[in-house]
Each structure stands twice: as structure tokens, then as C-alpha cells.
Scaffold this motif. Structure first.
Motif, PDB file in Angstrom:
ATOM      1  N   UNK A  74      -4.496  -4.514   5.835  1.00 51.84           N
ATOM      2  CA  UNK A  74      -3.623  -3.378   5.585  1.00 51.84           C
ATOM      3  C   UNK A  74      -2.293  -3.856   5.012  1.00 51.84           C
ATOM      4  N   UNK A  75      -1.639  -2.989   4.261  1.00 50.35           N
ATOM      5  CA  UNK A  75      -0.355  -3.333   3.657  1.00 50.35           C
ATOM      6  C   UNK A  75       0.486  -2.077   3.505  1.00 50.35           C
ATOM      7  N   UNK A  76       1.788  -2.296   3.309  1.00 50.32           N
ATOM      8  CA  UNK A  76       2.707  -1.204   2.986  1.00 50.32           C
ATOM      9  C   UNK A  76       3.404  -1.550   1.681  1.00 50.32           C
ATOM     10  N   UNK A  77       3.465  -0.566   0.785  1.00 55.36           N
ATOM     11  CA  UNK A  77       4.050  -0.756  -0.543  1.00 55.36           C
ATOM     12  C   UNK A  77       5.414  -0.084  -0.618  1.00 55.36           C
ATOM     13  N   UNK A 116       1.409   3.461   2.846  1.00 50.06           N
ATOM     14  CA  UNK A 116       0.628   2.665   3.786  1.00 50.06           C
ATOM     15  C   UNK A 116      -0.839   2.704   3.368  1.00 50.06           C
ATOM     16  N   UNK A 117      -1.448   1.542   3.241  1.00 52.09           N
ATOM     17  CA  UNK A 117      -2.838   1.483   2.780  1.00 52.09           C
ATOM     18  C   UNK A 117      -3.801   2.168   3.743  1.00 52.09           C
ATOM     19  N   UNK A 118      -3.366   2.422   4.984  1.00 53.29           N
ATOM     20  CA  UNK A 118      -4.234   3.129   5.927  1.00 53.29           C
ATOM     21  C   UNK A 118      -4.500   4.555   5.467  1.00 53.29           C
ATOM     22  N   UNK A 119      -3.682   5.054   4.522  1.00 52.29           N
ATOM     23  CA  UNK A 119      -3.885   6.403   3.994  1.00 52.29           C
ATOM     24  C   UNK A 119      -5.003   6.454   2.966  1.00 52.29           C
TER      25      UNK A 119
END
Length: 301
Positions: A74-77, A116-119
Motif C-alpha cells: 500500500x502507498x499514499x500519493x 491512498x492506494x487502499x481506495x
């Protein structure tokens, strides 16, 4: 490197340090599979990274952000600016798929930052997927003084920050967007992008160089009907070309276009237009834009 001077805008991906970065910015024309390879049909052998691009005031300037992670990470941009909030930024996540006709971008959807890549829906997060791409647009305000600014795509990955260092150059060039065909209005609904990333620029130049000699570039863009980001990008470049023609001359602008396209016989070329995909792949409009925008000068402060 590309057959034309590039003023430091584009850097070939040669350094191991840049290759190791999990986030990078490329031209809007390079597209990538879920494993990070350029689309085979695009002819991009060695994608270009963008480090110091020229930006046109008052319109959206497009790039692509590429995020490379391990499967399942997972990552946040984020996108940072210095000075803070100097420009407007908008981001579209891309849905990349492969079907019987090959790789393509099936859809594009506007998202908010930080992202957020969780989206990302689970259906789009295949077990082997390592690469995610985002269409990024940046708009300096009209009449913003020419200068260099920091624009830094940032990634938070495994509690570690990674920053891609962009020093953008705001040119002394404003555009008048009136007279353009109906513009796309992005919202939260998915957009189906163009099949070929360079076709809108090819259409614009074919109309401008081979149409009515008295027509402006904006008039040449009338047939683009920008229903997606690619068409809007090309349509927005048309008034920049007209502004350069007013600042210098239409002959000067045409001369630079012909030089990049390597057109010796304009009439013969118009009978069977060809674009330099064999030399530059689908990224040829990036080289052309950079060359022509040199007419606007280069801010150093």
C-alpha cells in the motif's frame, strides 16, 4: 538524445538512482502496463523522465506519474509545492487493462490528494501488479511571473518518504482559451481515454500545417472535440502556439514545427502526413512542445 535540443526538460532513464525511485514523472505520452513496461504498441523503447518541464500559464499542463511497488504494498500519493499552493494540481488514476487487442487504459477517474492506494478496487489489484499510473495536470495562474518552482510528487511507502524532484519553469506565456471547442469537464465519473496518446497532437498539426494558411492554431483545433484528457491537452496547446506567433511570427512557429517533424517539402508531407514515431515513439509531441516553447524564453530566477 532526441534529435532536438531539450533544455534539460527530459532526462533519459539511465541513472540507477532514478530507476530505483518508486515514484517518477514521465511525459503524458508514455503509458505503462501493470508490471511497468511501456505499452508495446507505443514504440517507447526508453521512456523519458521529466525533471525541468516548461509550463504554460493559465492552462493545464499534463504529465504521467508512475508508482512502482512490490505486489500487495500500500502507498499514499502526495504532490508538494514550493511555494505552497502556487499552482492548481489535479490527479486522475488510470485503469490499465489488457484485452484481445492488447494493452490499453480502459478508464480514468479524478481523485483527491492525498490518495491512498487502499481506495483502488480489489479487482484492479492483481497479485502480480507492481505499477500504478496517474495522469497529473498542473496549472500556473495567468500572469504569474516567470520563474522556477518546485513541484514534488511524493510517495509514503512502508513508513518511508520518497520524493521525485521536479523544478518546473513557468514561462512568460499566457493563453486565451476562448474559441476552443467544448472543453472536457472532469468530475468523479470515469473517462475512457484515447486509444493512441499522440493522435490529438497529430490531428492538430496536420490541420495547422496543411489547412487554410490564414487559420489560427485554435481554428485548426476546432475538430478535436476534447472529450478526454489527451484531446484537451492538444487543444490547450493550440492557443499557446498562437500566443507565440503573436510574440514572434507565425513563420517562426511553423519553422520550429517543421524542423522537429523533419519536413523539407511541406506540400508533399501534407499529401501523406507522417510523424516521427520511428525516432521518438509516441513521445514525439513532448520533444516538439519543448522545442517550440523555447521561443517563450527560459526563466532562471
Amino acid at each position: 538524445m532526441m534529435g532536438v535540443p531539450v533544455m534539460g526538460m527530459l532526462l533519459m532513464v539511465l541513472g540507477l538512482a532514478l530507476q530505483a525511485q518508486p515514484i517518477r514523472a514521465t511525459t503524458e505520452f508514455a503509458r505503462f502496463t501493470h508490471r511497468g513496461e511501456p505499452f508495446p504498441q507505443d514504440g517507447v523503447r526508453q521512456p523519458l523522465e521529466v525533471l525541468s518541464p516548461p509550463l504554460i500559464r493559465g492552462t493545464w499542463n499534463a504529465f504521467r506519474l508512475v508508482v512502482d511497488v512490490e505486489p500487495g504494498e500500500n502507498f499514499r500519493l502526495y504532490v508538494g509545492q514550493n511555494p505552497n499552493n502556487a499552482m492548481r494540481v489535479r490527479i486522475f488514476r488510470e485503469v490499465v487493462q489488457k484485452d484481445a487487442e492488447g494493452w490499453g487504459i480502459a478508464a480514468r477517474q479524478m481523485v483527491l490528494l492525498p490518495f491512498d492506494s487502499k481506495a483502488i478496487p480489489a479487482a484492479e489489484r492483481a497479485a502480480e501488479r507492481t505499477t500504478y499510473t496517474f495522469w497529473m495536470e498542473v496549472q500556473p495562474p495567468r500572469n504569474y511571473r516567470p520563474r522556477r518552482l518546485k513541484l514534488e510528487p511524493q510517495l509514503l511507502l512502508n513508513d518511508q518518504w520518497f520524493t521525485y524532484p521536479m523544478e518546473i519553469r513557468v514561462l512568460d506565456l499566457d493563453v486565451d482559451l476562448s474559441g476552443l471547442p467544448g472543453r472536457a469537464v472532469p468530475d468523479a465519473t470515469a473517462e475512457r481515454p484515447a486509444a493512441e496518446p499522440d493522435f490529438a497532437y497529430a490531428m492538430l498539426l496536420r490541420q495547422a500545417l496543411c489547412g487554410d494558411g490564414e487559420a489560427t492554431f485554435v481554428e485548426a483545433a476546432a475538430g478535436l472535440q476534447p472529450l478526454d484528457r489527451e484531446r484537451e491537452s492538444a487543444a490547450s496547446f493550440a492557443p499557446a502556439l498562437d500566443a507565440l506567433a503573436r510574440k514572434h511570427s507565425r513563420e517562426d512557429v511553423d519553422r520550429e514545427l517543421l524542423r522537429v517533424l523533419r519536413i523539407d517539402d511541406r506540400k508533399a508531407w501534407c499529401a501523406a502526413p507522417e510523424f516521427p514515431r520511428d525516432r521518438l515513439g509516441v513521445e514525439w509531441p513532448a520533444a516538439l512542445k519543448n522545442r517550440v516553447l523555447q521561443l517563450a524564453g527560459d526563466p532562471y530566477d
